[in-house]
Design an enzyme around this catalytic site. Sequence first.
Site, PDB file in Angstrom:
ATOM      1  N   SER A 242     -10.785   8.302  23.993  1.00 12.52           N
ATOM      2  CA  SER A 242     -10.920   9.276  25.055  1.00 12.52           C
ATOM      3  C   SER A 242     -11.840   8.694  26.111  1.00 12.52           C
ATOM      4  O   SER A 242     -12.411   7.634  25.933  1.00 12.52           O
ATOM      5  CB  SER A 242     -11.511  10.573  24.512  1.00 12.52           C
ATOM      6  OG  SER A 242     -12.840  10.338  24.087  1.00 12.52           O
ATOM      7  N   LYS A 243     -11.962   9.428  27.189  1.00 13.48           N
ATOM      8  CA  LYS A 243     -12.752   8.893  28.296  1.00 13.48           C
ATOM      9  C   LYS A 243     -14.182   8.560  27.888  1.00 13.48           C
ATOM     10  O   LYS A 243     -14.751   7.592  28.345  1.00 13.48           O
ATOM     11  CB  LYS A 243     -12.754   9.878  29.456  1.00 13.48           C
ATOM     12  CG  LYS A 243     -11.519   9.682  30.324  1.00 13.48           C
ATOM     13  CD  LYS A 243     -11.426  10.716  31.411  1.00 13.48           C
ATOM     14  CE  LYS A 243     -10.014  10.682  31.976  1.00 13.48           C
ATOM     15  NZ  LYS A 243      -9.754  11.788  32.870  1.00 13.48           N
TER      16      LYS A 243
END
Length: 469
Positions: A242-243
């Site tokens: 994920s980011k």
Amino acid sequence: MTKPVVTRFAPSPTGFLHIGGARTALFCWLYARHHGGQYLLRIEDTDRKRSTDEATAAIVEGLDWLGLQPDGDIVYQSHNLDRHTEVAKALLDSGNAYYCYCSKEELAEMRENARAEGRPIGYDGRWRDRDPAEAPVGVDPVVRFKAPKEGSTTIHDLVQGEVTVSNKELDDMIILRADGTPTYMLSVVVDDHDMGITHIIRGDDHLNNAFRQYHLFGAMGWDVPEFAHISLIHGADGAKLSKRHGALGVDAYRDMGYLPDALKNYLVKLGWGHGDDEIFSTEQAIEWFDFDGVVKSPARFDFTKLEHINGTYMRESADDYLTEALSPFILAEFGIDEAEIPKDKLLAAMPGLKERAKTLVELAKSALFLIAKRPLDLDEKAQKLLHSDAREMLARVLTALDLVSDWSAESLDAALRTFSEAEQLKFGKVAQPLRAALCGTTTSPGIFDVLQVLGREESLARIADQTMK
RNA sequence: GUUCCCUUCGUCUAGUGGCCUAGGACGCUGCCCUCUCACGGCGGAAACACGGGUUCGAGUCCCGUAGGGAGCACCA
């Protein structure tokens, strides 16, 4: 005769093009190319609060760098809002949708009760068959789609196989918000239909959505596209990428010095296989790509393997291509402008340089000795190597090399071998201090290549800089 | 919680009931090549999550268990 294949990549422009998205795009592109079809790009920018033009630009740029240019114009979902609304109205007219006047509080309570009783969390359909005359005044209703209540729905997914879900799990989703704007579920279906998409290829985080969308297609009397839900990429620790957890934009991979073709090769291998093949061209990937080779389980991203593949691509890349590709990295690493880069020297040294680097960043670092001005800064190991004995020896090497008139690898080789024999030294004992004096480092391409690329004058001057008489 | 999906060396994978004494690649490691570092060559250690079935025979089919993942918004 079957319909020509049309795929689409449909990112929402809320950030950069991350690596998972890039892989999805690659699969879409590959599948379309394999079947001689079309690959389209649709920007899902209907969430105007989070969508930005910068993100759209970053996505387009990232795809462009990877060589995954879409066929035809980019479709912006936000431009089709009227059409989506129109479809919602049609659904209302045909009795496939209805107004719902529930408040958010009511909905929250409904969810809580459902959770407490262990029932599926979803809308209970309380306005589904209720008389609109009972509608509370002053409440803007949402429009909900009438999902089937009985039976089950089966999707024949090209990757996941047959997936069946009980229709009890499907609640009546909102297709038009209270402010009249369409929701994602409606928009995707309408756009996919209008764009003539035949194969929806996307991350398997959308697998559950496929069931709801399936019925929406059906309610409009539209053909349902084929679905292919590919597994997600995980980080090295197995957790979802994920980011805030290791997911980088493709621009970050570019800046780390990876070649677009190498990254593509790695990405397509992540979750897809063709026998024992590891390194192959984009053309071969197009020829081979199909869903029977796609792996269902999620794969971890492994930088080490990416580096290996990148190194292989670098060694096989043309010298002039790498020389050009290097400029931004030399600027970033050493602050040297393109105009000041001695490209002729770089090009001449490239065969020896590219053999030793796994990324363009490494390549730039290894090329520093070509660019650096005298007197050279010596790194720690080089300093250690150039003790006084070595410096004295270098003085004699200088004399020997000064005698070489024909500055070719051949004569240089002969001269240095003769020298080391005369000094009764192993060749390495001569070559290493020489390398340190010439490059300021203890590793470099072959010493004769270094001498040649640097040229007679520069080589002798650099040696002289380090001699001690 | 609930629904769906997944599970072969550390990692990516090959494997579609007998070809599996489980193959390849990265990484790790021994040796060779060698002016350094790489490259290359030849070796090595290393896996079918677990438990039940089905079958003459299971990594491969079925069922459970465990673990992991995803979805369950008036986000996309």
